[in-house]
Motif scaffolding. Sequence first.
Motif, PDB file in Angstrom:
ATOM      1  N   ALA A 165      -5.618  -6.797 -11.514  1.00  0.00           N
ATOM      2  CA  ALA A 165      -4.968  -7.367 -12.492  1.00  0.00           C
ATOM      3  C   ALA A 165      -3.808  -7.892 -12.584  1.00  0.00           C
ATOM      4  CB  ALA A 165      -5.612  -6.572 -13.722  1.00  0.00           C
ATOM      5  N   MET A 166      -2.691  -6.695 -11.850  1.00  0.00           N
ATOM      6  CA  MET A 166      -1.495  -6.978 -11.742  1.00  0.00           C
ATOM      7  C   MET A 166      -1.010  -7.461 -10.603  1.00  0.00           C
ATOM      8  SD  MET A 166       0.004  -5.861 -14.635  1.00  0.00           S
ATOM      9  CE  MET A 166      -1.609  -6.451 -15.503  1.00  0.00           C
ATOM     10  N   LEU A 167      -1.822  -7.773  -9.677  1.00  0.00           N
ATOM     11  CA  LEU A 167      -1.429  -8.360  -8.444  1.00  0.00           C
ATOM     12  C   LEU A 167      -0.655  -9.590  -8.603  1.00  0.00           C
ATOM     13  CD1 LEU A 167      -1.419  -8.114  -5.295  1.00  0.00           C
ATOM     14  CD2 LEU A 167      -3.618  -9.240  -4.889  1.00  0.00           C
ATOM     15  N   HIS A 168      -1.240 -10.596  -9.102  1.00  0.00           N
ATOM     16  CA  HIS A 168      -0.505 -11.831  -9.318  1.00  0.00           C
ATOM     17  C   HIS A 168       1.066 -11.831  -9.747  1.00  0.00           C
ATOM     18  CE1 HIS A 168       0.855 -16.184 -10.093  1.00  0.00           C
ATOM     19  NE2 HIS A 168       0.981 -15.694 -11.481  1.00  0.00           N
ATOM     20  N   ALA A 169       1.108 -10.826 -11.011  1.00  0.00           N
ATOM     21  CA  ALA A 169       2.509 -10.812 -11.300  1.00  0.00           C
ATOM     22  C   ALA A 169       3.449 -10.111 -10.567  1.00  0.00           C
ATOM     23  CB  ALA A 169       2.324 -10.149 -12.818  1.00  0.00           C
ATOM     24  N   ARG A 170       2.878  -9.094  -9.727  1.00  0.00           N
ATOM     25  CA  ARG A 170       3.991  -8.475  -8.965  1.00  0.00           C
ATOM     26  C   ARG A 170       4.163  -9.208  -7.634  1.00  0.00           C
ATOM     27  NH1 ARG A 170       0.240  -3.176  -9.712  1.00  0.00           N
ATOM     28  NH2 ARG A 170       1.811  -1.603 -10.318  1.00  0.00           N
ATOM     29  N   SER A 171       3.045 -10.031  -6.951  1.00  0.00           N
ATOM     30  CA  SER A 171       3.409 -11.141  -6.039  1.00  0.00           C
ATOM     31  C   SER A 171       4.537 -12.079  -6.526  1.00  0.00           C
ATOM     32  CB  SER A 171       2.446 -11.687  -5.486  1.00  0.00           C
ATOM     33  OG  SER A 171       1.361 -10.603  -5.095  1.00  0.00           O
ATOM     34  N   ALA A 172       4.435 -12.531  -7.419  1.00  0.00           N
ATOM     35  CA  ALA A 172       5.335 -13.492  -8.050  1.00  0.00           C
ATOM     36  C   ALA A 172       6.849 -12.878  -8.301  1.00  0.00           C
ATOM     37  CB  ALA A 172       4.908 -14.220  -9.385  1.00  0.00           C
ATOM     38  N   LEU A 173       6.804 -11.758  -8.889  1.00  0.00           N
ATOM     39  CA  LEU A 173       8.015 -11.046  -8.964  1.00  0.00           C
ATOM     40  C   LEU A 173       8.826 -10.903  -7.780  1.00  0.00           C
ATOM     41  CD1 LEU A 173      10.152  -9.580 -10.975  1.00  0.00           C
ATOM     42  CD2 LEU A 173       8.607  -7.701 -10.729  1.00  0.00           C
ATOM     43  N   VAL A 174       8.086 -10.267  -6.828  1.00  0.00           N
ATOM     44  CA  VAL A 174       8.903 -10.041  -5.446  1.00  0.00           C
ATOM     45  C   VAL A 174       9.020 -11.400  -4.860  1.00  0.00           C
ATOM     46  CG1 VAL A 174       8.216  -9.314  -3.047  1.00  0.00           C
ATOM     47  CG2 VAL A 174       7.508  -7.886  -5.114  1.00  0.00           C
ATOM     48  N   ALA A 175       8.412 -12.317  -4.875  1.00  0.00           N
ATOM     49  CA  ALA A 175       8.740 -13.659  -4.173  1.00  0.00           C
ATOM     50  C   ALA A 175       9.912 -14.092  -4.946  1.00  0.00           C
ATOM     51  CB  ALA A 175       7.361 -14.559  -4.459  1.00  0.00           C
ATOM     52  N   CYS A 176      10.053 -14.187  -6.249  1.00  0.00           N
ATOM     53  CA  CYS A 176      11.284 -14.683  -6.990  1.00  0.00           C
ATOM     54  C   CYS A 176      12.531 -13.731  -6.656  1.00  0.00           C
ATOM     55  CB  CYS A 176      11.214 -14.692  -8.470  1.00  0.00           C
ATOM     56  SG  CYS A 176       9.978 -16.127  -8.940  1.00  0.00           S
ATOM     57  N   ALA A 177      12.328 -12.568  -6.480  1.00  0.00           N
ATOM     58  CA  ALA A 177      13.514 -11.553  -6.290  1.00  0.00           C
ATOM     59  C   ALA A 177      14.032 -11.893  -4.762  1.00  0.00           C
ATOM     60  CB  ALA A 177      12.955 -10.012  -6.415  1.00  0.00           C
ATOM     61  N   ALA A 178      12.958 -11.904  -3.931  1.00  0.00           N
ATOM     62  CA  ALA A 178      13.269 -12.127  -2.474  1.00  0.00           C
ATOM     63  C   ALA A 178      14.306 -13.526  -2.325  1.00  0.00           C
ATOM     64  CB  ALA A 178      12.157 -12.316  -1.513  1.00  0.00           C
ATOM     65  N   ALA A 179      13.777 -14.628  -2.984  1.00  0.00           N
ATOM     66  CA  ALA A 179      14.527 -15.809  -3.023  1.00  0.00           C
ATOM     67  C   ALA A 179      15.609 -15.805  -3.492  1.00  0.00           C
ATOM     68  CB  ALA A 179      13.626 -16.943  -3.749  1.00  0.00           C
ATOM     69  N   ALA A 180      15.986 -14.831  -4.266  1.00  0.00           N
ATOM     70  CA  ALA A 180      17.258 -14.908  -4.967  1.00  0.00           C
ATOM     71  C   ALA A 180      18.030 -13.619  -4.385  1.00  0.00           C
ATOM     72  CB  ALA A 180      17.371 -14.411  -6.545  1.00  0.00           C
ATOM     73  N   GLY A 181      17.542 -12.915  -3.120  1.00  0.00           N
ATOM     74  CA  GLY A 181      18.333 -11.913  -2.435  1.00  0.00           C
ATOM     75  C   GLY A 181      18.612 -10.575  -3.275  1.00  0.00           C
TER      76      GLY A 181
END
Length: 285
Positions: A165-181
């Motif tokens: 249930a939380m996988l999409h939110a976690r993945s989106a969060l990590v992707a955006c954080a990585a993009a911002a460094g």
Amino acid sequence: MRRPPAGVWFITPGHSPGRFPAAYGCGADVILVDLEDSVPAGEKAEARRNAAGFFTAPGPAGSIRGVRISSPTTRDGILDLVAICGFPARPDVVLVSKVESARDIEVVAGALDEPGHLPYLYGLVETPRALQELPSIVRADRIAGVGFGTADYAAVAGSSKGWEAMLHARSALVACAAAAGIPAVDSPFYDLGDAEGLRRESERVKALGFAGKCCVHPDQLPAVAGVFTPAAEEVAAARAIVAAAEQAGGRIVRVDGQMVGPPMVRAARALLARVQARPVQEVTS
């Protein structure tokens, strides 16, 4: 530039100062005094008073101490900021609950920044609305990192707190954080009796790209530290990759039977940079 803290985070409730000594000695990379959800509504003012002492009491050298505040769009959040401005010693980290816009981070920075003290500001993503606004949140001028809160997110979304249930939110969060460094720190694991579940979830979020995880009980720290503290063999492998790449002048090389290109070299350098401020876990057979 200072490196934002990651690794193992520990949260202790502000209305229970008797727990502070255990927090100081728990060995977490970051220890937070909580002014938000773990504090009953009638004890918020007492928690703020206690929190002032949380930052002046002696503790382990080099420990990073911080505070979790309520959303700055709420009365409690405003009172939290006013209280922190009067603390005799300021927090190194401020975890801002229920962030839903870059403006939330800007408000906290405007209240707390002063010459000689710029705390690390982490935005806690706990709602679907925050997930929609992540691309702008992670670009806030003063944001140092983001955290994820499964309990509030699940409550708002009407979902379970389970992994799927939380996988999409976690993945989106990590992707955006990585993009911002910037680093992302995962939510606590709330089943205190499930040590294997804690270890498995820690491994999964690390594999997704999270740089750390929060704990709410001292018994959880060894398992989370065991996952997020680089093992000696990992550090040795990273050093070998960097050394081979430097010797090859940036060309793709073979290290221990694997082809190593620029992405792997960047990852190895990042790991070595992290361990400069953190101990290495010895691997035992």
